[in-house]
Design a protein around this motif. Sequence first.
Motif, PDB file in Angstrom:
ATOM      1  N   GLN A   2       0.846  -1.179   0.000  1.00  0.00           N
ATOM      2  CA  GLN A   2       0.000   0.000   0.000  1.00  0.00           C
ATOM      3  C   GLN A   2       0.886   1.234   0.000  1.00  0.00           C
ATOM      4  OE1 GLN A   2      -2.343  -0.493   3.514  1.00  0.00           O
ATOM      5  NE2 GLN A   2      -3.550  -2.160   2.653  1.00  0.00           N
ATOM      6  N   VAL A   3       0.771   2.057  -1.025  1.00  0.00           N
ATOM      7  CA  VAL A   3       1.571   3.266  -1.146  1.00  0.00           C
ATOM      8  C   VAL A   3       1.056   4.305  -0.158  1.00  0.00           C
ATOM      9  CG1 VAL A   3       2.273   5.108  -2.716  1.00  0.00           C
ATOM     10  CG2 VAL A   3       2.065   2.767  -3.560  1.00  0.00           C
ATOM     11  N   ILE A   4       1.973   4.962   0.547  1.00  0.00           N
ATOM     12  CA  ILE A   4       1.611   6.014   1.503  1.00  0.00           C
ATOM     13  C   ILE A   4       1.642   7.337   0.747  1.00  0.00           C
ATOM     14  CG2 ILE A   4       2.224   7.152   3.658  1.00  0.00           C
ATOM     15  CD1 ILE A   4       3.715   4.541   4.402  1.00  0.00           C
ATOM     16  N   GLU A   5       0.468   7.909   0.549  1.00  0.00           N
ATOM     17  CA  GLU A   5       0.358   9.153  -0.216  1.00  0.00           C
ATOM     18  C   GLU A   5       1.067  10.295   0.513  1.00  0.00           C
ATOM     19  OE1 GLU A   5      -0.922   9.288  -3.227  1.00  0.00           O
ATOM     20  OE2 GLU A   5      -1.521   7.189  -3.159  1.00  0.00           O
ATOM     21  N   GLY A   6       1.833  11.090  -0.228  1.00  0.00           N
ATOM     22  CA  GLY A   6       2.505  12.265   0.338  1.00  0.00           C
ATOM     23  C   GLY A   6       3.813  11.956   1.039  1.00  0.00           C
ATOM     24  N   SER A   7       4.239  10.695   1.073  1.00  0.00           N
ATOM     25  CA  SER A   7       5.511  10.353   1.714  1.00  0.00           C
ATOM     26  C   SER A   7       6.633  10.399   0.681  1.00  0.00           C
ATOM     27  CB  SER A   7       5.433   8.971   2.345  1.00  0.00           C
ATOM     28  OG  SER A   7       5.217   8.005   1.336  1.00  0.00           O
ATOM     29  N   HIS A  33      11.308   8.954  -4.269  1.00  0.00           N
ATOM     30  CA  HIS A  33      10.055   8.305  -4.651  1.00  0.00           C
ATOM     31  C   HIS A  33       9.178   8.113  -3.410  1.00  0.00           C
ATOM     32  CE1 HIS A  33      12.420   7.317  -8.247  1.00  0.00           C
ATOM     33  NE2 HIS A  33      11.239   7.261  -8.854  1.00  0.00           N
ATOM     34  N   GLU A  34       7.967   7.580  -3.613  1.00  0.00           N
ATOM     35  CA  GLU A  34       7.043   7.380  -2.505  1.00  0.00           C
ATOM     36  C   GLU A  34       7.428   6.159  -1.673  1.00  0.00           C
ATOM     37  OE1 GLU A  34       3.296   7.245  -4.665  1.00  0.00           O
ATOM     38  OE2 GLU A  34       2.777   9.147  -3.702  1.00  0.00           O
ATOM     39  N   ALA A  55       6.017   2.914   0.892  1.00  0.00           N
ATOM     40  CA  ALA A  55       4.863   2.018   0.915  1.00  0.00           C
ATOM     41  C   ALA A  55       4.934   1.103   2.130  1.00  0.00           C
ATOM     42  CB  ALA A  55       4.815   1.182  -0.359  1.00  0.00           C
ATOM     43  N   THR A 108       9.219   2.368  -2.684  1.00  0.00           N
ATOM     44  CA  THR A 108       8.506   1.662  -3.746  1.00  0.00           C
ATOM     45  C   THR A 108       9.444   1.231  -4.874  1.00  0.00           C
ATOM     46  OG1 THR A 108       7.974   3.793  -4.746  1.00  0.00           O
ATOM     47  CG2 THR A 108       6.294   2.797  -3.336  1.00  0.00           C
TER      48      THR A 108
END
Length: 187
Positions: free
Chosen positions: A64-69, A76-77, A79, A92
């Motif tokens: 699950q990607v953590i939005e805004g991280s 990059h993002e 997760a 990610t």
Amino acid sequence: MSKIDEQLFSAHEHALEKEYELCPECGSELSVKHSKHGGFIGCNNYPSCNYTRPLVQHESIETQVIEGSVCPECGHELAVKSGRFGIFIGCTQYPSCTHIEKQDQASDKPDIPCPECKTGKLEHRTSRFGKSFYACSAYPKCKFIVNYPPVAEDCPSCGFGILVERKGAAGMRLECPQKSCKYKRPL
């Protein structure tokens, strides 16, 4: 003895009697097998059919990607992922970026410099058996390790760079981790 219900012991309703399942590949019977890694269900026609499946289906979480991280190494993002040691937060872009968030990054313990190499810091770690210990962050170069929580205070007896907190029969105490030094004092 007269109160025993004989229906419980009838052959067609026996509790250990099992219903056979058929192999989806060859149609032979499946049974529970045992290996050094635990139990599994395998085909009885083994050398010619290699069908196996786990005895217990474990729930695996999807990444699950953590939005805004943002990953501090590559940008990059981040997760939430599941690995062999449980759930963790990682980048990610895994094969190219191996950044992993440590659980105790938010702790308020001060950084204690390694008394041997003086370049690394002592970090809390957990062994594969669940025991906790404190090791130098410059691990391959420096292999310093203590089993008790370190305190950033020089030993007054031998001058070693840290003391450790230990719990004894008389309560908590500070002592020198060097085996040759016998310094101890109550906390």
